[in-house]
Design a protein around this motif. Structure first.
Motif, PDB file in Angstrom:
ATOM      1  N   MET A   1       0.984  -1.070  -0.007  1.00 23.29           N
ATOM      2  CA  MET A   1      -0.024  -0.102  -0.114  1.00 23.29           C
ATOM      3  C   MET A   1       0.804   1.243   0.090  1.00 23.29           C
ATOM      4  O   MET A   1       1.043   1.995   0.843  1.00 23.29           O
ATOM      5  N   LYS A   2       1.680   1.295  -1.248  1.00 26.97           N
ATOM      6  CA  LYS A   2       2.642   2.645  -1.040  1.00 26.97           C
ATOM      7  C   LYS A   2       2.005   3.902  -0.968  1.00 26.97           C
ATOM      8  O   LYS A   2       2.815   4.831  -0.768  1.00 26.97           O
ATOM      9  N   SER A   3       0.776   4.051  -1.262  1.00 30.09           N
ATOM     10  CA  SER A   3       0.042   5.361  -1.327  1.00 30.09           C
ATOM     11  C   SER A   3      -0.442   5.616   0.070  1.00 30.09           C
ATOM     12  O   SER A   3      -0.876   6.820   0.313  1.00 30.09           O
ATOM     13  N   LEU A   4      -0.325   4.753   0.966  1.00 30.54           N
ATOM     14  CA  LEU A   4      -1.148   4.971   2.430  1.00 30.54           C
ATOM     15  C   LEU A   4      -0.440   6.211   3.224  1.00 30.54           C
ATOM     16  O   LEU A   4       0.908   6.176   3.227  1.00 30.54           O
ATOM     17  N   GLU A   5      -1.196   6.974   3.568  1.00 29.17           N
ATOM     18  CA  GLU A   5      -0.580   8.191   4.447  1.00 29.17           C
ATOM     19  C   GLU A   5      -0.785   8.230   5.924  1.00 29.17           C
ATOM     20  O   GLU A   5      -0.201   8.864   6.701  1.00 29.17           O
ATOM     21  N   TYR A   6      -2.134   7.489   6.360  1.00 27.97           N
ATOM     22  CA  TYR A   6      -2.376   7.419   7.795  1.00 27.97           C
ATOM     23  C   TYR A   6      -2.517   6.115   8.095  1.00 27.97           C
ATOM     24  O   TYR A   6      -3.539   5.431   7.568  1.00 27.97           O
ATOM     25  N   LEU A   7      -1.730   5.548   9.087  1.00 27.15           N
ATOM     26  CA  LEU A   7      -2.173   4.335   9.433  1.00 27.15           C
ATOM     27  C   LEU A   7      -2.214   4.413  11.086  1.00 27.15           C
ATOM     28  O   LEU A   7      -1.220   4.614  11.788  1.00 27.15           O
ATOM     29  N   SER A   8      -3.295   3.917  11.554  1.00 23.94           N
ATOM     30  CA  SER A   8      -3.603   4.065  13.061  1.00 23.94           C
ATOM     31  C   SER A   8      -4.009   2.719  13.383  1.00 23.94           C
ATOM     32  O   SER A   8      -5.312   2.281  13.221  1.00 23.94           O
ATOM     33  N   LEU A   9      -3.103   2.207  14.561  1.00 21.12           N
ATOM     34  CA  LEU A   9      -3.526   0.476  14.995  1.00 21.12           C
ATOM     35  C   LEU A   9      -3.565   0.795  16.593  1.00 21.12           C
ATOM     36  O   LEU A   9      -3.453  -0.221  17.146  1.00 21.12           O
ATOM     37  N   TRP A  10      -3.822   1.832  17.191  1.00 21.68           N
ATOM     38  CA  TRP A  10      -3.605   2.231  18.499  1.00 21.68           C
ATOM     39  C   TRP A  10      -4.571   1.671  19.381  1.00 21.68           C
ATOM     40  O   TRP A  10      -5.610   1.424  19.037  1.00 21.68           O
ATOM     41  N   SER A  11      -4.358   1.100  20.680  1.00 16.26           N
ATOM     42  CA  SER A  11      -5.008   0.397  21.491  1.00 16.26           C
ATOM     43  C   SER A  11      -5.764  -0.856  21.111  1.00 16.26           C
ATOM     44  O   SER A  11      -7.004  -0.916  20.900  1.00 16.26           O
ATOM     45  N   ASN A  12      -4.828  -1.897  20.690  1.00 20.31           N
ATOM     46  CA  ASN A  12      -5.511  -3.065  20.292  1.00 20.31           C
ATOM     47  C   ASN A  12      -4.530  -4.059  21.105  1.00 20.31           C
ATOM     48  O   ASN A  12      -3.984  -3.711  22.281  1.00 20.31           O
ATOM     49  N   ASN A  13      -4.487  -5.227  20.663  1.00 21.97           N
ATOM     50  CA  ASN A  13      -3.813  -6.298  21.544  1.00 21.97           C
ATOM     51  C   ASN A  13      -2.488  -6.793  20.691  1.00 21.97           C
ATOM     52  O   ASN A  13      -2.435  -8.054  20.451  1.00 21.97           O
ATOM     53  N   LEU A  14      -2.178  -6.006  19.797  1.00 27.01           N
ATOM     54  CA  LEU A  14      -1.243  -6.384  19.005  1.00 27.01           C
ATOM     55  C   LEU A  14       0.148  -6.787  19.665  1.00 27.01           C
ATOM     56  O   LEU A  14       0.503  -6.157  20.684  1.00 27.01           O
ATOM     57  N   SER A  15       0.808  -8.140  19.132  1.00 27.37           N
ATOM     58  CA  SER A  15       2.118  -8.263  19.839  1.00 27.37           C
ATOM     59  C   SER A  15       3.096  -8.793  18.997  1.00 27.37           C
ATOM     60  O   SER A  15       2.877  -8.650  17.756  1.00 27.37           O
ATOM     61  N   GLY A  16       4.307  -9.157  19.330  1.00 25.07           N
ATOM     62  CA  GLY A  16       5.335  -9.277  18.482  1.00 25.07           C
ATOM     63  C   GLY A  16       6.195  -8.269  18.047  1.00 25.07           C
ATOM     64  O   GLY A  16       5.823  -7.000  18.435  1.00 25.07           O
ATOM     65  N   PRO A  17       6.994  -8.327  17.313  1.00 26.39           N
ATOM     66  CA  PRO A  17       7.842  -7.299  16.634  1.00 26.39           C
ATOM     67  C   PRO A  17       7.152  -6.281  15.527  1.00 26.39           C
ATOM     68  O   PRO A  17       6.189  -6.964  15.180  1.00 26.39           O
ATOM     69  N   ILE A  18       7.497  -5.242  15.468  1.00 23.69           N
ATOM     70  CA  ILE A  18       6.945  -4.330  14.306  1.00 23.69           C
ATOM     71  C   ILE A  18       7.559  -4.878  13.179  1.00 23.69           C
ATOM     72  O   ILE A  18       9.085  -4.735  13.063  1.00 23.69           O
ATOM     73  N   PRO A  19       6.912  -5.041  12.301  1.00 22.99           N
ATOM     74  CA  PRO A  19       7.416  -5.435  10.694  1.00 22.99           C
ATOM     75  C   PRO A  19       8.378  -4.450  10.161  1.00 22.99           C
ATOM     76  O   PRO A  19       7.793  -3.264  10.089  1.00 22.99           O
ATOM     77  N   ARG A  20       9.492  -4.656   9.773  1.00 22.96           N
ATOM     78  CA  ARG A  20      10.239  -3.811   9.123  1.00 22.96           C
ATOM     79  C   ARG A  20       9.794  -3.433   7.708  1.00 22.96           C
ATOM     80  O   ARG A  20      10.062  -2.364   7.402  1.00 22.96           O
ATOM     81  N   GLU A  21       8.809  -4.116   7.284  1.00 28.36           N
ATOM     82  CA  GLU A  21       8.151  -3.704   5.795  1.00 28.36           C
ATOM     83  C   GLU A  21       7.289  -2.501   6.257  1.00 28.36           C
ATOM     84  O   GLU A  21       7.323  -1.679   5.033  1.00 28.36           O
ATOM     85  N   LEU A  22       7.072  -2.057   7.081  1.00 27.97           N
ATOM     86  CA  LEU A  22       6.311  -0.712   7.409  1.00 27.97           C
ATOM     87  C   LEU A  22       7.381   0.438   6.971  1.00 27.97           C
ATOM     88  O   LEU A  22       6.782   1.312   6.607  1.00 27.97           O
ATOM     89  N   GLY A  23       8.451   0.353   6.756  1.00 25.23           N
ATOM     90  CA  GLY A  23       9.592   1.229   6.325  1.00 25.23           C
ATOM     91  C   GLY A  23       9.354   1.544   4.975  1.00 25.23           C
ATOM     92  O   GLY A  23       9.916   2.578   4.373  1.00 25.23           O
ATOM     93  N   ASN A  24       8.623   0.594   4.111  1.00 23.49           N
ATOM     94  CA  ASN A  24       8.471   0.813   2.757  1.00 23.49           C
ATOM     95  C   ASN A  24       7.322   1.957   2.288  1.00 23.49           C
ATOM     96  O   ASN A  24       6.905   2.313   1.291  1.00 23.49           O
ATOM     97  N   LEU A  25       6.437   2.129   3.643  1.00 24.85           N
ATOM     98  CA  LEU A  25       5.271   3.074   3.128  1.00 24.85           C
ATOM     99  C   LEU A  25       5.868   4.551   3.226  1.00 24.85           C
ATOM    100  O   LEU A  25       5.602   5.109   4.147  1.00 24.85           O
ATOM    101  N   LYS A  26       6.564   4.785   2.341  1.00 15.57           N
ATOM    102  CA  LYS A  26       7.195   6.179   2.187  1.00 15.57           C
ATOM    103  C   LYS A  26       6.349   7.445   2.233  1.00 15.57           C
ATOM    104  O   LYS A  26       6.618   8.405   2.261  1.00 15.57           O
ATOM    105  N   ASN A  27       5.152   7.115   1.943  1.00 18.82           N
ATOM    106  CA  ASN A  27       3.920   8.277   1.922  1.00 18.82           C
ATOM    107  C   ASN A  27       3.366   8.587   3.331  1.00 18.82           C
ATOM    108  O   ASN A  27       2.564   9.428   3.387  1.00 18.82           O
ATOM    109  N   LEU A  28       3.632   7.689   4.155  1.00 20.02           N
ATOM    110  CA  LEU A  28       3.067   7.830   5.623  1.00 20.02           C
ATOM    111  C   LEU A  28       3.441   9.279   6.238  1.00 20.02           C
ATOM    112  O   LEU A  28       4.493   9.539   5.971  1.00 20.02           O
ATOM    113  N   THR A  29       2.439   9.613   6.747  1.00 22.62           N
ATOM    114  CA  THR A  29       2.714  11.024   7.231  1.00 22.62           C
ATOM    115  C   THR A  29       2.056  10.725   8.867  1.00 22.62           C
ATOM    116  O   THR A  29       2.400  11.555   9.611  1.00 22.62           O
TER     117      THR A  29
END
Length: 391
Positions: A1-29
């Protein structure tokens, strides 16, 4: 999703490491992963998010050091990483883009001094370094931040004295440096204060000039002397904590006009006298003082206070002295006047009795200031014959 600008996943039960692939979303603000159960380090690939303006990683279980690649995020406005397990030093060159306004890394295990790029960051508005193991001389660690409104440096290992530069931060309304190793006096230019350290001397009267002050915490210091009545000038003051110092004298009566005051803690000082007639003092923490009085729980009524009784006794003693001494002095003055009048009257009577006629018709003087009788003088001088004249 290279055009994604806003990603909000706060206040859930997500666990494990942060995926390094999130670094590819270069349009994130904006990226918000806060309040989850994420673990491990922050991927260095986040350095690719050059358009990122808001990054929120608060309240996870992230660990390791904060990536030095964050220095590439020139457009960051808000960076929040509080309540994790980050360790090591803060990366150099943060805020080199000059846009960082919110920076919070409190409640981690970070160490070392504050990087120069952050200490000179002129765009800061809200900053939290508290609850870490930061070190350094606080008088040198920060410069002048014209936009800064709030900064918390509490619970670290800073040393030195507070710099008057804080007073030049014109928008600063809340400065917290509690529980460090800071000493010296409190600069009078400083704004909102939470300064539990080892400060000595008196509370500066100039604090009353900081009219926007709403929290004043000077607890656990070595402050002495009186509480300045100028505190009553702080019309928006809500919380006042002066506990665990060596303050003495009375709590200023002027604080009765502080209608916005809500929470007062003045325990463990050497204060005495009546408490101000202000609702904030009804539930105030005032224990550990030597002579406070008032009609609130835990205090003696003022008429039963030993200090008040002592002062009343002293005043009563002075009044008794005046009542006793003044009449005695008045009586002595009247007695002196009376004796003087008697003396004058007696002298006049003696002068009137000086002259009298004897049997031969001669004027005789019975006594004149202890000298001989006038008749004896006449006889001795043969009635003032010229041969007896000596001048």
């Amino acid at each position: 999703m290279k055009s994604l600008e806003y990603l909000s996943l706060w206040s859930n039960n997500l666990s494990g490491p942060i995926p390094r692939e999130l670094g590819n979303l270069k349009n994130l603000t904006r990226l918000d992963l806060s309040y989850n159960q994420l673990t491990g380090p922050v991927p260095v690939s986040f350095g690719n998010l050059r358009n990122l303006q808001i990054l929120n990683l608060d309240a996870n279980k992230l660990s390791g050091s904060i990536p030095k690649e964050f220095a590439y995020l020139d457009n960051l406005v808000s960076l929040s990483m509080s309540y994790n397990h980050f360790s090591g030093h803060l990366p150099e060159r943060l805020c080199q883009g000059g846009k960082l306004e919110i920076f919070t890394v409190n409640s981690n295990k970070l160490t070392g001094p504050i990087p120069r790029s952050l200490s000179k960051c002129s765009s800061f508005k809200r900053v939290r370094f508290n609850n870490n193991n930061f070190t350094g001389n606080l008088s040198e660690a920060f410069g002048i931040h014209p936009e800064l409104r709030f900064i918390d440096l509490s619970d670290n290992d800073f040393h030195g004295e507070l710099s008057s530069n804080w007073g030049k931060c014109e928008n600063l309304i809340d400065l917290r440096v509690a529980r460090n190793n800071i000493s010296g006096s409190i600069p009078p230019e400083i704004g909102n204060l939470n300064l539990s350290n080892k400060f000595g001397q008196n509370i500066p009267k100039d604090i009353g000039r900081i009219t926007q002050l709403n929290v004043l915490d000077l607890s656990y210091n070595l402050l002495v002397g009186d509480i300045p009545p100028q505190l009553a000038n702080l019309k928006v003051l809500v919380n006042l904590n002066l506990s665990h110092n060596g303050l003495s004298g009375c709590i200023p009566k002027e604080l009765e006009t502080s209608t916005g005051l809500h929470d007062v803690v003045s325990s463990y000082n050497e204060l005495e006298g009546p408490i101000p007639n202000n609702k904030a003092f009804i539930n105030a923490s005032l224990e550990g003082n030597k002579g406070l009085c008032g009609n609130v729980a835990g205090l003696h009524p003022c008429e039963m206070s030993s200090s008040v009784v002592k002062r009343h006794s002293m005043a009563k003693g002075r009044k008794l002295i005046l009542i006793t001494v003044l009449p005695v002095m008045g009586a002595l003055v009247l007695l002196c006047v009376f004796i003087g009048v008697l003396f004058m009257c007696n002298k006049r009577r003696r002068v009137r009795d000086v002259e009298r006629r004897d049997g031969d018709g001669w004027l005789s003087i019975s006594m004149l200031d202890g000298k001989a009788l006038y008749r004896d003088i006449l006889n001795a001088t043969e009635e003032f014959d010229a041969k007896f004249c000596i001048g």
